[in-house]
Design a protein around this motif. Structure first.
Motif, PDB file in Angstrom:
ATOM      1  N   PHE A 277       0.843  -1.186   0.000  1.00  0.00           N
ATOM      2  CA  PHE A 277       0.000   0.000   0.000  1.00  0.00           C
ATOM      3  C   PHE A 277       0.883   1.243   0.000  1.00  0.00           C
ATOM      4  CE2 PHE A 277      -2.330  -3.437   1.880  1.00  0.00           C
ATOM      5  CZ  PHE A 277      -3.631  -3.287   1.423  1.00  0.00           C
ATOM      6  N   ALA A 278       0.306   2.360  -0.440  1.00  0.00           N
ATOM      7  CA  ALA A 278       1.021   3.636  -0.435  1.00  0.00           C
ATOM      8  C   ALA A 278      -0.004   4.762  -0.489  1.00  0.00           C
ATOM      9  CB  ALA A 278       1.984   3.739  -1.611  1.00  0.00           C
ATOM     10  N   ARG A 279       0.421   5.945  -0.062  1.00  0.00           N
ATOM     11  CA  ARG A 279      -0.458   7.110  -0.102  1.00  0.00           C
ATOM     12  C   ARG A 279      -0.306   7.822  -1.437  1.00  0.00           C
ATOM     13  NH1 ARG A 279      -0.963  11.229   4.860  1.00  0.00           N
ATOM     14  NH2 ARG A 279      -1.993   9.343   5.617  1.00  0.00           N
ATOM     15  N   ASP A 280      -1.425   8.043  -2.100  1.00  0.00           N
ATOM     16  CA  ASP A 280      -1.429   8.754  -3.378  1.00  0.00           C
ATOM     17  C   ASP A 280      -1.086  10.217  -3.123  1.00  0.00           C
ATOM     18  OD1 ASP A 280      -2.182  10.195  -5.722  1.00  0.00           O
ATOM     19  OD2 ASP A 280      -3.454   8.522  -6.311  1.00  0.00           O
ATOM     20  N   PRO A 281      -0.009  10.755  -3.750  1.00  0.00           N
ATOM     21  CA  PRO A 281       0.388  12.142  -3.496  1.00  0.00           C
ATOM     22  C   PRO A 281      -0.636  13.157  -3.996  1.00  0.00           C
ATOM     23  CG  PRO A 281       1.682  11.212  -5.292  1.00  0.00           C
ATOM     24  CD  PRO A 281       0.895  10.084  -4.697  1.00  0.00           C
ATOM     25  N   THR A 283      -4.307  12.583  -4.148  1.00  0.00           N
ATOM     26  CA  THR A 283      -5.539  12.537  -3.351  1.00  0.00           C
ATOM     27  C   THR A 283      -5.278  12.366  -1.861  1.00  0.00           C
ATOM     28  OG1 THR A 283      -5.745  10.131  -3.595  1.00  0.00           O
ATOM     29  CG2 THR A 283      -6.712  11.508  -5.325  1.00  0.00           C
ATOM     30  N   LEU A 284      -4.004  11.988  -1.502  1.00  0.00           N
ATOM     31  CA  LEU A 284      -3.612  11.723  -0.120  1.00  0.00           C
ATOM     32  C   LEU A 284      -4.356  10.528   0.474  1.00  0.00           C
ATOM     33  CD1 LEU A 284      -3.317  15.357   1.318  1.00  0.00           C
ATOM     34  CD2 LEU A 284      -1.552  13.923   0.248  1.00  0.00           C
ATOM     35  N   GLU A 285      -4.935   9.708  -0.377  1.00  0.00           N
ATOM     36  CA  GLU A 285      -5.609   8.496   0.090  1.00  0.00           C
ATOM     37  C   GLU A 285      -4.653   7.304   0.003  1.00  0.00           C
ATOM     38  OE1 GLU A 285      -9.044   7.915  -2.277  1.00  0.00           O
ATOM     39  OE2 GLU A 285     -10.129   9.659  -1.505  1.00  0.00           O
ATOM     40  N   THR A 286      -4.779   6.381   0.939  1.00  0.00           N
ATOM     41  CA  THR A 286      -3.983   5.154   0.917  1.00  0.00           C
ATOM     42  C   THR A 286      -4.611   4.167  -0.053  1.00  0.00           C
ATOM     43  OG1 THR A 286      -3.272   5.459   3.207  1.00  0.00           O
ATOM     44  CG2 THR A 286      -3.074   3.249   2.278  1.00  0.00           C
ATOM     45  N   ILE A 287      -3.822   3.708  -1.029  1.00  0.00           N
ATOM     46  CA  ILE A 287      -4.351   2.827  -2.060  1.00  0.00           C
ATOM     47  C   ILE A 287      -3.528   1.542  -2.104  1.00  0.00           C
ATOM     48  CG2 ILE A 287      -5.238   4.729  -3.451  1.00  0.00           C
ATOM     49  CD1 ILE A 287      -2.796   4.445  -5.253  1.00  0.00           C
ATOM     50  N   ARG A 288      -4.124   0.496  -2.637  1.00  0.00           N
ATOM     51  CA  ARG A 288      -3.436  -0.772  -2.822  1.00  0.00           C
ATOM     52  C   ARG A 288      -2.709  -0.750  -4.166  1.00  0.00           C
ATOM     53  NH1 ARG A 288      -4.930  -5.761  -0.592  1.00  0.00           N
ATOM     54  NH2 ARG A 288      -6.968  -4.865  -0.069  1.00  0.00           N
ATOM     55  N   LEU A 289      -1.426  -1.102  -4.150  1.00  0.00           N
ATOM     56  CA  LEU A 289      -0.632  -1.066  -5.369  1.00  0.00           C
ATOM     57  C   LEU A 289      -0.690  -2.401  -6.102  1.00  0.00           C
ATOM     58  CD1 LEU A 289       2.530   0.864  -4.108  1.00  0.00           C
ATOM     59  CD2 LEU A 289       0.502   1.766  -5.235  1.00  0.00           C
ATOM     60  N   GLU A 290      -0.501  -2.324  -7.419  1.00  0.00           N
ATOM     61  CA  GLU A 290      -0.535  -3.510  -8.265  1.00  0.00           C
ATOM     62  C   GLU A 290       0.876  -3.882  -8.721  1.00  0.00           C
ATOM     63  OE1 GLU A 290      -3.161  -2.676 -11.452  1.00  0.00           O
ATOM     64  OE2 GLU A 290      -4.860  -2.164 -10.161  1.00  0.00           O
ATOM     65  N   GLU A 343       5.865   3.423  -8.257  1.00  0.00           N
ATOM     66  CA  GLU A 343       5.620   4.551  -9.153  1.00  0.00           C
ATOM     67  C   GLU A 343       5.138   5.808  -8.426  1.00  0.00           C
ATOM     68  OE1 GLU A 343       6.488   4.630 -12.154  1.00  0.00           O
ATOM     69  OE2 GLU A 343       6.908   2.530 -12.557  1.00  0.00           O
ATOM     70  N   LEU A 344       4.756   5.693  -7.149  1.00  0.00           N
ATOM     71  CA  LEU A 344       4.322   6.855  -6.382  1.00  0.00           C
ATOM     72  C   LEU A 344       5.455   7.493  -5.594  1.00  0.00           C
ATOM     73  CD1 LEU A 344       0.853   5.624  -5.027  1.00  0.00           C
ATOM     74  CD2 LEU A 344       1.354   6.957  -7.080  1.00  0.00           C
ATOM     75  N   ASP A 345       6.652   6.931  -5.674  1.00  0.00           N
ATOM     76  CA  ASP A 345       7.803   7.500  -4.987  1.00  0.00           C
ATOM     77  C   ASP A 345       8.373   8.674  -5.775  1.00  0.00           C
ATOM     78  OD1 ASP A 345       8.357   6.082  -2.521  1.00  0.00           O
ATOM     79  OD2 ASP A 345       8.653   4.299  -3.757  1.00  0.00           O
ATOM     80  N   THR A 346       9.309   9.382  -5.139  1.00  0.00           N
ATOM     81  CA  THR A 346       9.993  10.497  -5.783  1.00  0.00           C
ATOM     82  C   THR A 346      11.223   9.979  -6.524  1.00  0.00           C
ATOM     83  OG1 THR A 346       9.270  12.015  -4.046  1.00  0.00           O
ATOM     84  CG2 THR A 346      11.114  12.718  -5.406  1.00  0.00           C
ATOM     85  N   PHE A 347      11.382  10.376  -7.790  1.00  0.00           N
ATOM     86  CA  PHE A 347      12.466   9.878  -8.636  1.00  0.00           C
ATOM     87  C   PHE A 347      13.401  11.016  -9.035  1.00  0.00           C
ATOM     88  CE2 PHE A 347       9.425   6.549  -8.879  1.00  0.00           C
ATOM     89  CZ  PHE A 347      10.109   5.395  -9.235  1.00  0.00           C
TER      90      PHE A 347
END
Length: 400
Positions: A277-281, A283-290, A343-347
């Motif tokens: 899981f990770a927080r969407d930058p 929407t700030l919602e916690t989502i399940r990653l694929e 993919e939601l991390d900072t690169f």
């Protein structure tokens, strides 16, 4: 046998001195036996003793290792070459390792050849990965060897220099293990004309205890602390292309490209099972990653390329080299707290580096070189402190 000593002084807002003293001894005996005109057996035995004294090392380490190896090199006709090798390593700090390797080269047609190899590898941690204790005062980051973390990081914490510890100190109380790998390679080389060649290769490496870097803590003023760790089981695989072209004796152009997938096997399975899981930058919602959201290992770019251009004017004793390197985006650390690079991390954005150098021979014995590294003046101090910006240099040498 060799020894190297140096002392460096950095002048900035405060003076910083570093001394380095390395001793290296590598005795080796090797013999080659010609069994037949086209069959050769090479045997060898040797050892390696290395010791380092360095200001930014936490101790004065010393390693010893011994090795045996053999290689059988055989040609079958003019078109097939086979090499079989075996190496045994005994290390003073790590378990012994037996590393076999086999490779085959086949000249299928006059303009087309195929080659393949398979082998096992062994790599013990070096002194830097175990004992490094370095602080960059200009950028504000630390690099600690694995054996240093358990004592040095609590000291920085007591001094009030650490704001957050991302990796528990307890994870650095065991031993940093040596890498072991199994690699597979297959390649094709195509040479339609004498001055043009194109080669491509596919590779796969399965690695146990890969030694890699990661962020373990954050300093005040947004500084970072890095160290080393073992990734239990990872794989790297991809494809490489190389192109070479030459025009007379005046111009030579070579280029290369690599597509790389480097992933942790356990992480791949976790994403596949929808356990991350990770927080969407946005929407700030916690989502399940694929599974598609897993990028891979840290500090690895998916795409890397280079172009090298060599131009010379023989009558003028002049030549010029131009090199362009490209690296696509990559992640240095987990920025959303789930311990993985997704993919939601900072690169770090992709970038180009351009280097140019010109050489002129003067009066036969003198040579003058003038160059510029990083012509485009690319910098990213917070993530790439090893790229200082545009550098001008010159060199004058005399041969006698």
């Amino acid at each position: 046998a060799t020894t190297y000593q140096t002392t460096e002084t950095y002048e900035s807002d405060k003076q910083q001195d570093n001394s380095f003293n390395q001793y290296l001894l590598i005795p080796e005996w090797r013999t080659t036996l010609n069994l037949m005109p086209t069959h050769t057996l090479t045997l060898g035995v040797g050892g390696r003793t290395e010791a380092v004294k360095r200001d930014d090392f936490h101790t004065n380490p010393k390693f010893q290792s011994y090795y045996l190896y053999g290689q059988y090199d055989a040609f079958f006709g003019e078109d097939i070459n086979m090499i079989l090798g075996l190496r045994y390593d005994h290390h003073s700090e790590y378990a012994s390792q037996l590393s076999p390797k086999a490779s085959v080269f086949y000249q299928l047609l006059s303009f087309l050849s195929i080659k393949g190899s398979m082998g096992m590898g062994f790599k013990a941690p070096d002194f830097r990965q175990l004992y490094f204790d370095f602080f960059n005062s200009q950028v504000g980051y630390n690099v600690m060897g694995y054996n240093v973390v358990s004592t040095r990081l609590p000291e920085l914490q007591q001094e009030g220099l650490i704001t957050n510890i991302h990796i528990p100190i307890a994870e650095h109380t065991d031993k940093l293990q040596a890498e072991r790998s199994i690699s597979y390679n297959i390649g094709i080389e195509y040479k339609p004309i004498s001055n043009l060649s194109l080669s491509t290769g596919f590779f796969r490496n399965d690695i146990t205890n890969l030694i890699d870097t990661r962020r373990i803590a954050s300093r005040v003023n947004n500084g970072l602390v890095f160290s080393y760790y073992n990734a239990d089981a990872v794989f790297t695989q991809g494809v490489e292309f190389q192109l070479q072209w030459q025009w007379k004796d005046l111009l030579r152009i070579s280029s290369g490209y690599q597509l790389l997938y480097a992933k942790d096997k356990k992480a791949t399975e976790a994403f596949k099972n929808n356990e991350v899981f990770a927080r969407d930058p946005q929407t700030l919602e916690t989502i399940r990653l694929e599974e598609k959201d897993y990028f891979g290992l840290f500090n690895r770019s998916r795409h890397m390329a280079n172009i090298k251009i060599f131009y010379q004017i023989p009558d003028w004793n002049f030549d010029m080299n131009t090199r362009i390197t490209y690296r696509s985006t990559f992640g240095q650390f987990d920025s959303n707290g789930n311990t993985y690079l997704d993919e939601l991390d900072t690169f770090v954005p992709s970038y180009f580096i351009l280097d140019i150098v010109a050489n002129q021979t003067l009066f036969q014995d003198w040579a003058l070189s003038i160059g510029i590294d990083n012509v485009l003046n690319y910098t990213y101090p917070s993530a790439l402190p090893n790229i200082p910006g545009r550098i001008f240099y010159s060199r004058l040498s005399y041969s006698f």
